[in-house]
Structure formats: C-alpha cells, structure tokens
Enzyme design. Structure first.
Site, PDB file in Angstrom:
ATOM      1  N   TRP A   1     -14.581   3.167   0.560  1.00 49.55           N
ATOM      2  CA  TRP A   1     -15.112   1.899   0.041  1.00 49.55           C
ATOM      3  C   TRP A   1     -16.448   1.577   0.679  1.00 49.55           C
ATOM      4  CZ3 TRP A   1     -10.603   2.182   2.893  1.00 49.55           C
ATOM      5  CH2 TRP A   1     -10.630   1.611   4.175  1.00 49.55           C
TER       6      TRP A   1
ATOM      7  N   TYR B   1     -12.959  -0.834  -6.426  1.00 47.57           N
ATOM      8  CA  TYR B   1     -12.786   0.589  -6.144  1.00 47.57           C
ATOM      9  C   TYR B   1     -11.307   0.950  -6.087  1.00 47.57           C
ATOM     10  CZ  TYR B   1     -11.162  -0.254  -1.430  1.00 47.57           C
ATOM     11  OH  TYR B   1     -10.405  -0.654  -0.366  1.00 47.57           O
TER      12      TYR B   1
ATOM     13  N   GLU C   1      -9.624  -9.736  13.821  1.00 51.88           N
ATOM     14  CA  GLU C   1      -9.833  -8.305  14.074  1.00 51.88           C
ATOM     15  C   GLU C   1     -10.860  -8.040  15.164  1.00 51.88           C
ATOM     16  OE1 GLU C   1     -10.529  -5.750  10.741  1.00 51.88           O
ATOM     17  OE2 GLU C   1      -8.956  -6.683   9.536  1.00 51.88           O
TER      18      GLU C   1
ATOM     19  N   HIS D   1       0.836  -1.198   0.000  1.00 43.32           N
ATOM     20  CA  HIS D   1       0.000   0.000   0.000  1.00 43.32           C
ATOM     21  C   HIS D   1       0.874   1.253   0.000  1.00 43.32           C
ATOM     22  CE1 HIS D   1      -2.835  -3.077   1.571  1.00 43.32           C
ATOM     23  NE2 HIS D   1      -3.653  -2.447   0.756  1.00 43.32           N
TER      24      HIS D   1
ATOM     25  N   CYS E   1     -12.729  -5.935   6.955  1.00 42.59           N
ATOM     26  CA  CYS E   1     -12.162  -6.031   5.606  1.00 42.59           C
ATOM     27  C   CYS E   1     -10.900  -6.869   5.702  1.00 42.59           C
ATOM     28  CB  CYS E   1     -11.763  -4.655   5.070  1.00 42.59           C
ATOM     29  SG  CYS E   1     -13.100  -3.475   4.957  1.00 42.59           S
TER      30      CYS E   1
ATOM     31  N   GLU F   1      -8.552  -2.139  -5.222  1.00 37.62           N
ATOM     32  CA  GLU F   1      -8.967  -3.512  -4.928  1.00 37.62           C
ATOM     33  C   GLU F   1     -10.167  -3.978  -5.735  1.00 37.62           C
ATOM     34  OE1 GLU F   1      -7.618  -3.706  -0.249  1.00 37.62           O
ATOM     35  OE2 GLU F   1      -9.720  -3.256  -0.688  1.00 37.62           O
TER      36      GLU F   1
ATOM     37  N   HIS G   1      -5.273  -5.484  -6.367  1.00 35.48           N
ATOM     38  CA  HIS G   1      -5.163  -6.737  -5.626  1.00 35.48           C
ATOM     39  C   HIS G   1      -6.536  -7.170  -5.101  1.00 35.48           C
ATOM     40  CE1 HIS G   1      -4.447  -3.520  -2.633  1.00 35.48           C
ATOM     41  NE2 HIS G   1      -4.997  -4.347  -1.762  1.00 35.48           N
TER      42      HIS G   1
ATOM     43  N   GLU H   1      -5.681   2.675  -2.016  1.00 38.32           N
ATOM     44  CA  GLU H   1      -6.283   1.342  -2.025  1.00 38.32           C
ATOM     45  C   GLU H   1      -6.763   1.118  -3.447  1.00 38.32           C
ATOM     46  OE1 GLU H   1      -6.275  -1.187  -0.352  1.00 38.32           O
ATOM     47  OE2 GLU H   1      -6.473  -0.818   1.785  1.00 38.32           O
TER      48      GLU H   1
ATOM     49  N   HIS I   1      -7.807  -9.444   3.213  1.00 45.43           N
ATOM     50  CA  HIS I   1      -7.262 -10.015   1.985  1.00 45.43           C
ATOM     51  C   HIS I   1      -7.187 -11.534   2.146  1.00 45.43           C
ATOM     52  CE1 HIS I   1      -5.559  -5.937   2.442  1.00 45.43           C
ATOM     53  NE2 HIS I   1      -5.802  -5.854   1.146  1.00 45.43           N
TER      54      HIS I   1
END
Length: 190
Positions: free
Chosen positions: A157, A102, A85, A23, A65, A113, A30, A111, A67
């Site tokens: 987002w 976005y 989290e 980032h 959120c 993604e 990604h 960002e 990955h």
C-alpha cells in the site's frame, strides 16, 4: 474489542467486523487510513511493523495506518493511532488522497481497503509502542522514495500510495488538500 467498518463497492458502510478476525484470505472491503508524518525539518517518519503483527509483520511502511471507529472522524482516528502506535502528538493533519483504494496479499492474508491518505506534522518525538511498531526512522523524503520504489521490504500500500503522492508535487508540505467530497461515504464524519 476493536472493529473495522465494512463497505460496499460505493464506500457505504454495510456493517462492522472484529478487527482481530477480519483479515483472512478473503478479507472483506473495509475502511482504513494511512498517514505520512513529517518533522519540522521536513524529514519523513518511516515505521517498521512489529514482528508480531498478523498482517505484514516486520514490513517497513508509511508512518501510521489504522481503522476509524464507528462515528469517529477520520482526522481523529489518525491522531488516535499516531498516539497509540507511535506515542506521537500531531500538529497539522490534512487529507491528501481521499479516494485511495487497494488490495494486497501476503502469506495468505489479504488487505482490502478504501484507505484515504493523510499528511501530518509531528509535534513531539516518537515513542513507539512495541506491540505495534518494531522500529522508526526519520529520513529525507527523497531518500525514502528512492528506497521504497525499489525495495520489497516496504508495504504494497505504501508503494502504491507514493506513486500517487509524488504526482501531487515534490514537496510534501505543499501537497494540496484533498476534497473530502471524494472520501468514501462511510467516512462522512471527516
């Protein structure tokens, strides 16, 4: 070391990069995901990103959120990040926006993604990880929508996603399941 899956414009995996260094002001495209978590009363769990996060510190956003790892099913990634989290165990996890994408920038960090969006239910109460989450609140969905649509304290987002989510209907529990055929090809292990 945690990685992100790099994508070409069609959503096909073209490699991986270290999550801690990917980032930047020119973040490559990604794979990611977003999830909106609800309790048994229909309240939505909104979270504030930890103040120490590299990307969007202190910003309020959707519940979680993250990955997916290489070879990890998207729903497994959602469950893993909700546990890490938020300290949450999830009940139902359901794809609702398979092709959300976005690009956003804040303070020179981008960002970029392909970010399928999921609906989930909480099977436990949150116990947030302070390295990831500053605060959480259970709020009525309509109250959240009113705030997020007009308040820049919410992530870009999240604000873009709610525009698409509200088109699915007023009751999140009744949102239709998204077609996994519309997921980026890199998430084929849905």
């Amino acid at each position: 070391m945690e990685h992100v899956i790099l994508l070409d414009e069609s959503g096909t995996a073209i490699g991986v990069a270290d999550k801690q260094t990917v980032h930047t002001d020119s973040t490559p495209l990604h794979l990611a995901f977003s999830c909106y978590i609800f309790d048994s009363a229909g309240r939505f769990l909104v979270s504030q990103r930890a103040l120490t996060k590299k990307t969007w510190p202190g910003i309020w956003t959707n519940s979680v959120c993250g990955h997916p790892a290489q070879g990890e099913a998207m729903t497994d990634a959602v469950r893993r990040r909700a546990g890490f989290e938020l300290g949450l165990t999830l009940g139902e996890v359901r794809l609702v926006l398979p092709s959300f994408r976005y690009r956003a920038e804040l303070d020179g960090v981008v960002e970029n993604e392909m970010c399928p969006v999921f609906y989930a239910t909480a099977a436990t109460d949150p116990a947030p990880n302070p390295d990831e989450v500053e605060a959480t609140r259970w709020v009525p969905w309509e109250s959240f929508l009113s705030s997020a649509r007009t308040d820049d304290a919410y992530s870009p987002w999240c604000r873009l996603q709610i525009a698409e989510l509200t088109a699915l209907g007023a009751n999140p529990a009744a949102w239709p399941t998204g077609d996994p055929a519309h997921l980026p090809p890199a998430s084929a292990t849905f």
